[in-house]
Write a protein that holds these residues in place. Structure first.
Motif, short mmCIF file in Angstrom:
data_model
loop_
_atom_site.label_atom_id
_atom_site.label_comp_id
_atom_site.label_asym_id
_atom_site.label_seq_id
_atom_site.Cartn_x
_atom_site.Cartn_y
_atom_site.Cartn_z
N UNK A 100 22.29 122.71 -36.09
CA UNK A 100 22.36 123.71 -37.17
C UNK A 100 23.46 124.73 -36.87
N UNK A 101 23.51 125.17 -35.61
CA UNK A 101 24.53 126.14 -35.19
C UNK A 101 25.93 125.54 -35.32
N UNK A 102 26.08 124.30 -34.86
CA UNK A 102 27.41 123.67 -34.90
C UNK A 102 27.87 123.50 -36.34
N UNK A 103 26.93 123.13 -37.22
CA UNK A 103 27.30 122.96 -38.63
C UNK A 103 27.76 124.31 -39.20
N UNK A 104 26.98 125.35 -38.92
CA UNK A 104 27.28 126.68 -39.47
C UNK A 104 28.62 127.21 -38.98
N UNK A 105 28.92 126.94 -37.72
CA UNK A 105 30.13 127.54 -37.14
C UNK A 105 31.34 126.60 -37.22
N UNK A 106 31.15 125.43 -37.78
CA UNK A 106 32.26 124.48 -37.93
C UNK A 106 32.70 123.86 -36.62
N UNK A 107 31.80 123.89 -35.61
CA UNK A 107 32.16 123.29 -34.32
C UNK A 107 31.68 121.84 -34.29
N UNK A 108 32.29 121.05 -33.41
CA UNK A 108 32.00 119.62 -33.45
C UNK A 108 31.24 119.14 -32.21
N UNK A 109 30.61 117.99 -32.39
CA UNK A 109 29.78 117.42 -31.32
C UNK A 109 30.22 115.98 -31.02
N UNK A 110 30.10 115.60 -29.75
CA UNK A 110 30.33 114.21 -29.34
C UNK A 110 28.99 113.67 -28.87
N UNK A 154 34.21 105.56 -16.51
CA UNK A 154 33.91 106.98 -16.75
C UNK A 154 35.14 107.79 -17.13
N UNK A 155 36.27 107.50 -16.46
CA UNK A 155 37.48 108.28 -16.74
C UNK A 155 37.88 108.11 -18.21
N UNK A 156 37.75 106.88 -18.73
CA UNK A 156 38.12 106.64 -20.12
C UNK A 156 37.16 107.34 -21.08
N UNK A 157 35.89 107.40 -20.68
CA UNK A 157 34.90 108.07 -21.55
C UNK A 157 35.23 109.58 -21.61
N UNK A 158 35.52 110.15 -20.45
CA UNK A 158 35.87 111.58 -20.42
C UNK A 158 37.12 111.82 -21.27
N UNK A 159 38.08 110.89 -21.18
CA UNK A 159 39.32 111.00 -21.95
C UNK A 159 38.99 110.96 -23.45
N UNK A 160 38.10 110.03 -23.84
CA UNK A 160 37.73 109.91 -25.26
C UNK A 160 37.06 111.19 -25.74
N UNK A 161 36.21 111.76 -24.89
CA UNK A 161 35.51 113.01 -25.27
C UNK A 161 36.56 114.11 -25.46
N UNK A 162 37.48 114.22 -24.51
CA UNK A 162 38.52 115.26 -24.61
C UNK A 162 39.40 115.04 -25.82
N UNK A 163 39.80 113.80 -26.05
CA UNK A 163 40.72 113.53 -27.17
C UNK A 163 40.04 113.72 -28.52
N UNK A 164 38.72 113.62 -28.55
CA UNK A 164 38.00 113.83 -29.82
C UNK A 164 38.07 115.30 -30.25
N UNK A 165 38.38 116.18 -29.31
CA UNK A 165 38.44 117.61 -29.61
C UNK A 165 37.07 118.26 -29.73
N UNK A 166 36.02 117.55 -29.30
CA UNK A 166 34.66 118.07 -29.47
C UNK A 166 34.46 119.41 -28.75
N UNK A 167 33.65 120.26 -29.38
CA UNK A 167 33.31 121.55 -28.77
C UNK A 167 32.05 121.44 -27.93
N UNK A 168 31.24 120.41 -28.26
CA UNK A 168 29.94 120.31 -27.61
C UNK A 168 29.63 118.84 -27.32
N UNK A 169 28.96 118.62 -26.19
CA UNK A 169 28.68 117.24 -25.76
C UNK A 169 27.17 117.01 -25.61
N UNK A 170 26.71 115.94 -26.23
CA UNK A 170 25.30 115.58 -26.11
C UNK A 170 25.24 114.32 -25.26
N UNK A 171 24.55 114.38 -24.10
CA UNK A 171 24.53 113.25 -23.17
C UNK A 171 23.12 112.67 -23.08
#
Ligand code: UDP
Length: 252
Positions: A100-110, A154-171
């Motif tokens: 809800x917070x991410x939607x309201x503030x326009x921030x993104x999630x991975x 793992x390195x590629x996954x971290x790279x994908x997360x970074x390249x997505x520009x996500x503000x927040x990560x759900x693991x």
């Protein structure tokens, strides 16, 4: 770095933040407003008990910016230890607040973790994303990745997360894998402000696992529902009374 707050207490020697949902959210907003990557963990009594035997897990829990008390066992333990914790804050409910917070503030999630796609089905993370968008139509899902990978990926996954520009990560890798993943890569995240370990929550969002009906949730009986649905988990169920006994003994 370890955090200390007036609400951070020890149960069986492991740090837990005795916070209500409101207090946890306040802390979460602060975390999202400051630069750098912070870890949010959601231990239940089983994870706390594991941490008493896993020094690395105990250490990284103490390094989390927020340690949410996820589980009725921690509420009972707090009663025994005369701590002030009225309610548990489940990881899955907290995740919903975060969305809800991410939607309201326009921030993104991975969304990272859970089963990959197969011929019949998209990955659980993709399905979870679709169902999150039904509830939060303006939510920005920056990317998804399943949770069955080799250490060399793992390195590629971290790279994908970074390249997505996500503000927040759900693991969602289960514990302690999800916490250890966040800790191992915490200094490599560029834009991501925080990550949360959510166990099986993506399965619930995706509809591949059903959450206990409200009655069970209200009465702190989700463990009973899970036991009936997945009797193979019986060994895990026995860990709640073991945990309670240890807390009682630790008080003496
Ligand atoms: N999982 C994963 N990678 C793994 C092992 C597990 O992505 O190597 C996922 C699994 O598919 C499930 C979640 O992690 O979605 C763990 O769920 P579980 O209910 O066991 O977690 P808990 O909250 O009980 O720790």
């Amino acid at each position: 770095m370890s955090y200390s707050n007036d609400y951070r207490k020890k149960i069986l020697g492991i740090d837990v933040d005795l916070v209500s949902k409101e207090k946890a959210l306040e802390r979460f907003y602060e975390i999202m407003d400051k630069p750098g990557f912070d870890m949010i963990v959601t231990p239940n009594s089983e994870i706390i008990e594991n941490a008493t035997r896993d020094a690395e897990l105990a250490q990284l829990i103490s390094e989390a910016a927020l340690i949410i008390p996820d589980g009725i066992g921690l509420v009972y333990a707090s009663k025994i230890l005369k701590y002030d914790l009225q309610e548990r804050v489940t990881g899955i409910d907290f995740l919903t607040e975060i969305l809800g917070y991410l939607e309201k503030t326009g921030k993104s999630i991975f969304l990272f973790g859970s089963k990959p796609e197969n011929e019949e089905m998209k990955s659980v993370a993709e399905l979870a994303g679709i169902s999150m968008k039904e509830k939060f139509p303006n939510l920005n899902i920056a990317g998804t990745h399943h949770g069955y990978f080799k250490p060399e990926d793992e390195a590629d996954i971290v790279k994908a997360i970074n390249e997505s520009g996500a503000d927040f990560l759900c693991v969602a890798l289960g514990s302690p894998k999800q916490e250890k993943f966040m800790k191992a890569h915490r200094d490599e995240f560029i834009n991501v402000r925080a990550g949360i370990g959510v166990g099986g929550s993506l399965d619930v969002w995706a509809g591949t696992v059903k959450r206990a009906p409200e009655f069970y949730q209200k009465h702190g009986l989700e463990w009973l529902y899970r036991f009936v649905k997945q009797p193979s988990r019986w060994k895990r169920m026995l860990r709640l009374p073991v945990f309670m006994m240890k807390v009682l003994t630790s008080k003496k």
